[in-house]
Design a protein around this motif. Structure first.
Motif, mmCIF file in Angstrom:
data_model
loop_
_atom_site.group_PDB
_atom_site.id
_atom_site.type_symbol
_atom_site.label_atom_id
_atom_site.label_comp_id
_atom_site.label_asym_id
_atom_site.label_seq_id
_atom_site.Cartn_x
_atom_site.Cartn_y
_atom_site.Cartn_z
ATOM 1 N N THR A 229 11.943 69.955 -101.492
ATOM 2 C CA THR A 229 12.929 70.512 -100.573
ATOM 3 C C THR A 229 12.230 71.310 -99.474
ATOM 4 O O THR A 229 11.112 71.784 -99.671
ATOM 5 C CB THR A 229 13.944 71.381 -101.358
ATOM 6 N N GLU A 230 12.841 71.414 -98.318
ATOM 7 C CA GLU A 230 12.317 72.293 -97.267
ATOM 8 C C GLU A 230 13.464 72.787 -96.389
ATOM 9 O O GLU A 230 14.589 72.289 -96.470
ATOM 10 C CB GLU A 230 11.231 71.602 -96.429
ATOM 11 N N LYS A 231 13.146 73.717 -95.521
ATOM 12 C CA LYS A 231 14.200 74.397 -94.772
ATOM 13 C C LYS A 231 13.681 74.784 -93.384
ATOM 14 O O LYS A 231 12.516 75.128 -93.247
ATOM 15 C CB LYS A 231 14.539 75.641 -95.587
ATOM 16 N N MET A 232 14.524 74.686 -92.390
ATOM 17 C CA MET A 232 14.133 75.213 -91.072
ATOM 18 C C MET A 232 15.377 75.547 -90.243
ATOM 19 O O MET A 232 16.481 75.083 -90.539
ATOM 20 C CB MET A 232 13.202 74.259 -90.347
ATOM 21 N N ALA A 233 15.153 76.362 -89.207
ATOM 22 C CA ALA A 233 16.293 76.801 -88.394
ATOM 23 C C ALA A 233 16.479 75.869 -87.208
ATOM 24 O O ALA A 233 15.511 75.397 -86.625
ATOM 25 C CB ALA A 233 16.062 78.223 -87.914
ATOM 26 N N GLN A 234 17.723 75.611 -86.870
ATOM 27 C CA GLN A 234 18.022 74.833 -85.669
ATOM 28 C C GLN A 234 18.986 75.655 -84.814
ATOM 29 O O GLN A 234 19.932 76.249 -85.327
ATOM 30 C CB GLN A 234 18.663 73.482 -86.055
ATOM 31 N N ILE A 235 18.724 75.685 -83.530
ATOM 32 C CA ILE A 235 19.514 76.517 -82.634
ATOM 33 C C ILE A 235 20.468 75.663 -81.814
ATOM 34 O O ILE A 235 20.079 74.606 -81.309
ATOM 35 C CB ILE A 235 18.571 77.259 -81.643
ATOM 36 N N VAL A 236 21.714 76.100 -81.695
ATOM 37 C CA VAL A 236 22.671 75.416 -80.834
ATOM 38 C C VAL A 236 23.215 76.434 -79.826
ATOM 39 O O VAL A 236 23.911 77.372 -80.210
ATOM 40 C CB VAL A 236 23.839 74.822 -81.659
ATOM 41 N N PRO A 237 22.870 76.280 -78.542
ATOM 42 C CA PRO A 237 23.418 77.207 -77.551
ATOM 43 C C PRO A 237 24.892 76.890 -77.325
ATOM 44 O O PRO A 237 25.260 75.724 -77.155
ATOM 45 C CB PRO A 237 22.608 76.913 -76.281
ATOM 46 N N VAL A 238 25.745 77.897 -77.365
ATOM 47 C CA VAL A 238 27.181 77.696 -77.104
ATOM 48 C C VAL A 238 27.657 78.798 -76.166
ATOM 49 O O VAL A 238 26.948 79.781 -75.940
ATOM 50 C CB VAL A 238 28.041 77.725 -78.396
ATOM 51 N N ASN A 239 28.836 78.645 -75.619
ATOM 52 C CA ASN A 239 29.399 79.724 -74.806
ATOM 53 C C ASN A 239 30.739 80.156 -75.398
ATOM 54 O O ASN A 239 31.266 79.508 -76.312
ATOM 55 C CB ASN A 239 29.512 79.286 -73.335
ATOM 56 N N LEU A 240 31.269 81.257 -74.864
ATOM 57 C CA LEU A 240 32.479 81.827 -75.462
ATOM 58 C C LEU A 240 33.672 80.876 -75.413
ATOM 59 O O LEU A 240 34.498 80.860 -76.320
ATOM 60 C CB LEU A 240 32.851 83.131 -74.746
ATOM 61 N N PHE A 241 33.740 80.080 -74.359
ATOM 62 C CA PHE A 241 34.873 79.158 -74.272
ATOM 63 C C PHE A 241 34.785 78.095 -75.378
ATOM 64 O O PHE A 241 35.777 77.791 -76.043
ATOM 65 C CB PHE A 241 34.927 78.488 -72.893
ATOM 66 N N GLU A 242 33.568 77.587 -75.590
ATOM 67 C CA GLU A 242 33.393 76.592 -76.664
ATOM 68 C C GLU A 242 33.702 77.205 -78.020
ATOM 69 O O GLU A 242 34.318 76.573 -78.877
ATOM 70 C CB GLU A 242 31.955 76.056 -76.652
ATOM 71 N N PHE A 243 33.245 78.458 -78.214
ATOM 72 C CA PHE A 243 33.516 79.102 -79.492
ATOM 73 C C PHE A 243 35.023 79.270 -79.684
ATOM 74 O O PHE A 243 35.572 78.988 -80.750
ATOM 75 C CB PHE A 243 32.794 80.453 -79.590
ATOM 76 N N TYR A 244 35.704 79.699 -78.619
ATOM 77 C CA TYR A 244 37.154 79.853 -78.674
ATOM 78 C C TYR A 244 37.823 78.522 -79.065
ATOM 79 O O TYR A 244 38.633 78.443 -79.982
ATOM 80 C CB TYR A 244 37.696 80.343 -77.320
ATOM 81 N N GLN A 245 37.410 77.459 -78.350
ATOM 82 C CA GLN A 245 38.003 76.134 -78.632
ATOM 83 C C GLN A 245 37.727 75.700 -80.062
ATOM 84 O O GLN A 245 38.580 75.156 -80.745
ATOM 85 C CB GLN A 245 37.372 75.087 -77.724
ATOM 86 N N ASN A 246 36.495 75.965 -80.496
ATOM 87 C CA ASN A 246 36.118 75.540 -81.839
ATOM 88 C C ASN A 246 36.951 76.245 -82.904
ATOM 89 O O ASN A 246 37.377 75.629 -83.881
ATOM 90 C CB ASN A 246 34.628 75.808 -82.072
ATOM 91 N N THR A 247 37.212 77.541 -82.697
ATOM 92 C CA THR A 247 38.028 78.247 -83.689
ATOM 93 C C THR A 247 39.440 77.651 -83.719
ATOM 94 O O THR A 247 40.002 77.437 -84.788
ATOM 95 C CB THR A 247 38.138 79.763 -83.384
ATOM 96 N N GLN A 248 39.988 77.349 -82.543
ATOM 97 C CA GLN A 248 41.377 76.883 -82.475
ATOM 98 C C GLN A 248 41.558 75.480 -83.062
ATOM 99 O O GLN A 248 42.631 75.124 -83.517
ATOM 100 C CB GLN A 248 41.880 76.896 -81.027
ATOM 101 N N THR A 249 40.508 74.674 -83.024
ATOM 102 C CA THR A 249 40.640 73.303 -83.541
ATOM 103 C C THR A 249 40.066 73.172 -84.953
ATOM 104 O O THR A 249 40.135 72.101 -85.543
ATOM 105 C CB THR A 249 39.909 72.298 -82.632
ATOM 106 N N SER A 250 39.497 74.263 -85.472
ATOM 107 C CA SER A 250 38.904 74.195 -86.810
ATOM 108 C C SER A 250 39.977 73.885 -87.856
ATOM 109 O O SER A 250 40.994 74.572 -87.940
ATOM 110 C CB SER A 250 38.236 75.541 -87.116
ATOM 111 N N SER A 251 39.732 72.860 -88.665
ATOM 112 C CA SER A 251 40.738 72.512 -89.670
ATOM 113 C C SER A 251 40.841 73.622 -90.711
ATOM 114 O O SER A 251 41.923 73.898 -91.232
ATOM 115 C CB SER A 251 40.435 71.168 -90.316
ATOM 116 N N ALA A 252 39.709 74.289 -90.996
ATOM 117 C CA ALA A 252 39.748 75.390 -91.976
ATOM 118 C C ALA A 252 40.617 76.535 -91.431
ATOM 119 O O ALA A 252 41.403 77.130 -92.168
ATOM 120 C CB ALA A 252 38.337 75.891 -92.260
ATOM 121 N N TYR A 253 40.492 76.833 -90.127
ATOM 122 C CA TYR A 253 41.299 77.904 -89.530
ATOM 123 C C TYR A 253 42.786 77.527 -89.544
ATOM 124 O O TYR A 253 43.649 78.352 -89.843
ATOM 125 C CB TYR A 253 40.817 78.199 -88.102
ATOM 126 N N ASN A 254 43.050 76.266 -89.256
ATOM 127 C CA ASN A 254 44.449 75.815 -89.291
ATOM 128 C C ASN A 254 45.028 75.928 -90.697
ATOM 129 O O ASN A 254 46.172 76.346 -90.871
ATOM 130 C CB ASN A 254 44.552 74.373 -88.776
#
Ligand code: SAM
Length: 325
Positions: A229-254
């Motif tokens: 097994t191994e592990k490493m970090a991956q970075i995803v740059p996002v902005n506040l609008f994308e984060f907002y949209q992601n929360t609103q469409t998240s099936s877990a949040y719904n």
């Protein structure tokens, strides 16, 4: 040529596969290189990506194999995968299918079992009937076939304090160069709040991912000769609008909203909008004014929200399983 064989519909990804495609991390090239290095060049005929979703990993595997087959039980995910791959991958086949039907899938596409040298499951193993899947893998495919299981727990916001962390310096040296924002700490608290809110509504036991699949280790050791097994970090740059949209469409949040009988404008969404307003004020950008439950933003507000960027980091782990020495 992209082929698809689709025959049913699904609810989970119906409305948000495109956003899902944007928000998920692609997999670090070091992981792809390591997986590929396990398989000798003459054996790289077919790779099978199970629970391929929108094809993030499938596309990364395609340059290294003669053919890659991505299967997913969600019709909508498969459709987005096809659209995303249309221009750049000629050797990918997508199919709407369930992982339990491995043998039928290979027969249907006339794929020789011995020609499959790699099976990958990225962020999907915990959705499967794991015992049945591993038994099928061992009974149906060649003993030389490798299995790579990839996953990641919830992401965190990268804040300035991480830069002194050796783990980040080793896995993402380029981050040291990348500027972090003065709003990272605020955004980080909000992201934590979001994931704590929805963790019980994800549709699976989130502690399985938190444990980085350690809970399956006995099962792996029983069935495979080589388990690493191994592990490493991956970075995803996002902005506040994308984060907002992601929360609103998240099936877990719904699901959370339905279970708690809360309309979407309450609680978390309100807090998120307050934070967005505050950050925009601090940036001396036009703020959102009255916070509205309908959350319809003007074009300027959207542009402003997009100007507040931050880095989400994902701790990606991989289990490499095989019976080859
Ligand atoms: C979190 S997504 C991961 C998608 C993709 N592998 C990635 O890395 O982004 C999990 C996927 O597994 C699929 N899935 C869940 N159970 C499945 C099953 N039994 N057979 C095939 N696909 C399945 C879901 O439809 C979903 O697209």
């Amino acid at each position: 040529m992209i082929q698809s064989i689709s025959n049913s519909d699904d609810k989970e990804y119906k409305t948000h596969s495109n956003l899902y495609n944007k928000f998920r991390p692609s997999y670090p090239s070091r992981i792809i290189e390591k997986i590929i290095s396990l398989i000798s060049p003459e054996q790289r005929k077919w790779a099978l990506d199970v629970g391929c979703g929108t094809g993030l990993l499938t596309r990364q595997l395609a340059p290294h194999f003669e053919h890659v087959l991505g299967i997913d039980s969600s019709e909508k995910q498969v459709k987005v995968a096809e659209q995303s791959s249309e221009t750049d991958s000629l050797n990918i086949t997508y199919m709407r299918a369930d992982s339990d039907d491995l043998e039928d899938i290979l027969n249907q596409l006339s794929i020789q079992k011995n020609d499959v040298s790699l099976v990958t499951v990225a962020e999907a193993f915990h959705w499967l009937d794991t015992e049945k899947f591993l038994n099928n893998f061992q009974n149906i495919l060649s003993r030389k076939c490798h299995l790579a299981l990839i996953g990641y727990p919830r992401p965190f916001v990268l804040t300035p304090s991480h830069l002194s962390d050796e783990y980040f310096q080793i896995s993402n040296p380029e981050l040291i160069e990348r500027g972090l924002s003065e709003f990272d700490d605020q955004v980080s608290k909000l992201v934590d709040k979001f994931y704590n809110l929805v963790r019980n509504y994800a549709g699976f036991d989130w502690s399985i991912l938190d444990s980085e699949y350690q809970c399956y280790e006995t099962q792996f050791q029983k069935k495979f000769l080589r388990v690493t097994t191994e592990k490493m970090a991956q970075i995803v740059p996002v902005n506040l609008f994308e984060f907002y949209q992601n929360t609103q469409t998240s099936s877990a949040y719904n699901r959370y909203c339905i279970a708690e009988k809360k309309s979407k404008g309450e609680n978390f969404t309100d807090e998120l909008l307050v934070l967005i307003s505050e950050v925009l004020k601090l940036k001396k950008l036009e703020h959102l004014g009255e916070i509205s439950h309908t959350c319809e933003f003007s074009d300027t507000e959207i542009v402003n929200m997009k100007s507040v960027c931050f880095n989400l980091y994902y701790n990606i782990f991989v289990w490499y399983l095989s019976n080859c020495e």
